[in-house]
Design an enzyme around this catalytic site. Structure first.
Site, mmCIF file in Angstrom:
data_model
loop_
_atom_site.group_PDB
_atom_site.id
_atom_site.type_symbol
_atom_site.label_atom_id
_atom_site.label_comp_id
_atom_site.label_asym_id
_atom_site.label_seq_id
_atom_site.Cartn_x
_atom_site.Cartn_y
_atom_site.Cartn_z
ATOM 1 N N ASN A 346 -8.193 -2.235 15.965
ATOM 2 C CA ASN A 346 -8.132 -0.494 15.623
ATOM 3 C C ASN A 346 -9.800 0.656 15.298
ATOM 4 O OD1 ASN A 346 -6.861 1.578 16.258
ATOM 5 N ND2 ASN A 346 -5.039 1.686 14.381
ATOM 6 N N HIS A 377 -0.280 7.525 9.295
ATOM 7 C CA HIS A 377 0.461 6.162 10.791
ATOM 8 C C HIS A 377 2.101 6.876 10.510
ATOM 9 C CE1 HIS A 377 -2.868 3.485 10.308
ATOM 10 N NE2 HIS A 377 -2.486 3.148 11.462
#
Length: 494
Positions: A346, A377
């Site tokens: 990521n 998130h």
């Protein structure tokens, strides 16, 4: 009527429901894949027939935006209004807010809207999360909105001496027009799976300046080039599509064969030995990775097919197409340290966290960055368990490496033994740390950690109590070059 074992849940188009039934794949995943494949074809067309030499900047912006909006509507239906609403609100802030507060208001609006949508989704679906729902694009667009807000603030409000060299390079000297803002946030290349890129890089790509922006190495002419030729992305696309195909096959086979929820199953926990539970958890986590490999690599290939993602020429004279790549699979699978793993996972989200939070926080940088990452998130408790668990494990891994690695560098045999041991420990610790991220809820997370006897929590705390954390001189010298890249600790947030 849909088959009972085939989830018929989607907020988007039901046109491809027969395909979903035929393949036995949830409709939301079929819609996502269909749109990404269409985006890939559109990207080739965009590069060949709407190149900067053949179409105006306005046409390129408009087509990119309209295609992105269509894909969002096809995948998410009326839920795509959340995407358009967030972008509209934040563009009003971009126009009306004072330049001194533009970045603050943009962060509050984007993150606030994202949090509200995530809370609503949790209550609506009650942990029954669709694999491709509208929150994914919202997360990417939140990154983009805050990125451009900070970069405009840097360009219009701060002096060069107040900025780092990277912030100076990325600073934007004028507020975006409506078309530029919509294109940057809603373009079809990244609307569904990202990645987030810098505003100036994207605008340079649309305007056709992205090749000239990548200078040759100083005092070098790789492969005889005196200036950069027009690069072809064909090789990079073929390579990435091969990875995408392999990842899709693994995802469709392994993920169903090794469901992650089984690691918290009462019968399995009571009947299987500790070694069997740990082995299954490792296999299940390995089986979960191809989903991310597939989505991120395909997204990278789509951008490359449009001509976006060129990153200059390397020291061997080869074209690089990794400007917005999100992962390095080989380094992930062969990682011999926690840092090496998270440095290659990521990547663009880690860069976003560094640029909008870590580099700008007045104090407690790590704490602020962890908090932003956790909130971004989502609201599932499993995310927070993962981030909290990552802290002591990351610090313990660093302490172990700094105190012991230099003892194994005297011979090749010792180094190989060290690499094998650290590879195994790294892979198991990643599995242990990330499991709650996929389990999502509190109860299965505690079941899993209890079945593992909280072993990595305990071991990491013991290491931190016994070993000095400050790196010794030898280790500092060994790792100087690798640590100059970006703060590895920030990568742990992802």
């Amino acid at each position: 009527m849909a088959e009972p074992n085939i989830p018929f849940r989607t907020t988007g188009s039901k046109l491809l429901h027969p395909v979903s039934e035929l393949l036995g794949v949830p409709l939301d995943q079929v819609n996502f894949l269909a749109c990404q494949l269409c985006a890939l074809l559109a990207a080739f067309w965009f590069r060949l027939y709407l190149s900067p030499n053949k179409a105006s900047t306005t046409i390129r912006h408009a087509v990119s935006t309209l295609l992105g909006a269509y894909f969002a509507i096809f995948c998410f239906g009326w839920y795509s209004l959340h995407i358009f609403t967030m972008v509209s609100i934040c563009y009003c802030i971009m126009l009306k807010a004072s330049i001194q507060n533009l970045h603050r208001y943009s962060v509050i609006a984007a993150m606030g809207y994202l949090i509200l949508c995530q809370i609503s989704r949790v209550y609506i679906f009650n942990y029954g999360l669709l694999s491709t729902d509208f929150s994914g694009p919202l997360m990417i667009i939140t990154q983009k909105i805050t990125t451009v807000a900070f970069q405009v603030h840097d360009g219009l409000c701060k002096k060069d001496e107040e900025l780092t060299s990277e912030q100076q390079r990325l600073a934007v000297k004028a507020r975006p027009t409506l078309l530029e803002y919509l294109s940057y946030n809603l373009n079809f290349l990244s609307i569904l799976a990202g990645p987030c890129s810098n505003y100036k890089d994207y605008i340079a790509f649309i305007e056709g300046r992205h090749i000239a922006m990548k200078p040759l190495e100083r005092n070098r002419k790789p492969n005889g080039y005196s200036r950069l030729p027009e690069p072809s992305p064909a090789g990079a696309i073929v390579y990435k599509l091969c990875i995408t195909t392999g990842s899709l096959i693994l995802f469709l086979s392994l993920t169903k064969a090794f469901p992650i929820v089984y690691i918290a199953d009462d019968k399995f926990i009571n009947e299987a030995s500790f070694l069997a539970r740990l082995s299954y958890a490792y296999i299940a986590m390995q089986a979960a990775r191809p989903k991310y490999y597939f989505a991120w690599t395909l997204a990278d290939a789509i951008n490359n097919a449009a001509g976006y993602g060129f990153n200059g020429i390397d020291t061997q004279g080869q074209f690089r197409w990794d400007l917005i790549s999100n992962l390095n699979i080989w380094n992930i699978e062969t990682a011999t340290s926690f840092k090496m793993y998270i440095d290659n996972w990521n990547i663009q989200t880690a860069a976003w966290l560094k640029r909008v939070c870590y580099d700008r926080a007045p104090h407690s940088r790590t704490a602020f960055t962890f908090f932003l990452s956790a909130v971004w998130h989502g609201v599932y408790p499993g995310y927070y368990f993962t981030f909290i668990t990552a802290v002591p494990i990351t610090l313990a891994a660093r302490a172990m490496r700094n105190n012991f690695r230099h003892h194994f560098l005297s011979s090749r045999t010792k180094k190989v033994i060290y690499d094998i041991i650290t590879w195994a420990v790294t892979q198991l610790s990643i599995c242990y740390t990330v499991a709650p991220f996929l389990l999502l809820a509190v109860e299965p997370t505690f079941k899993f950690y209890k079945s593992m006897y909280f072993c990595f929590h305990i071991l990491s705390i013991l290491v931190l109590l016994v070993l000095p954390i400050k790196p010794n001189t030898v280790e500092s010298q060994v790792h100087t070059s690798s640590n100059n890249k970006e703060n590895g600790y920030i990568r742990a947030l992802n």
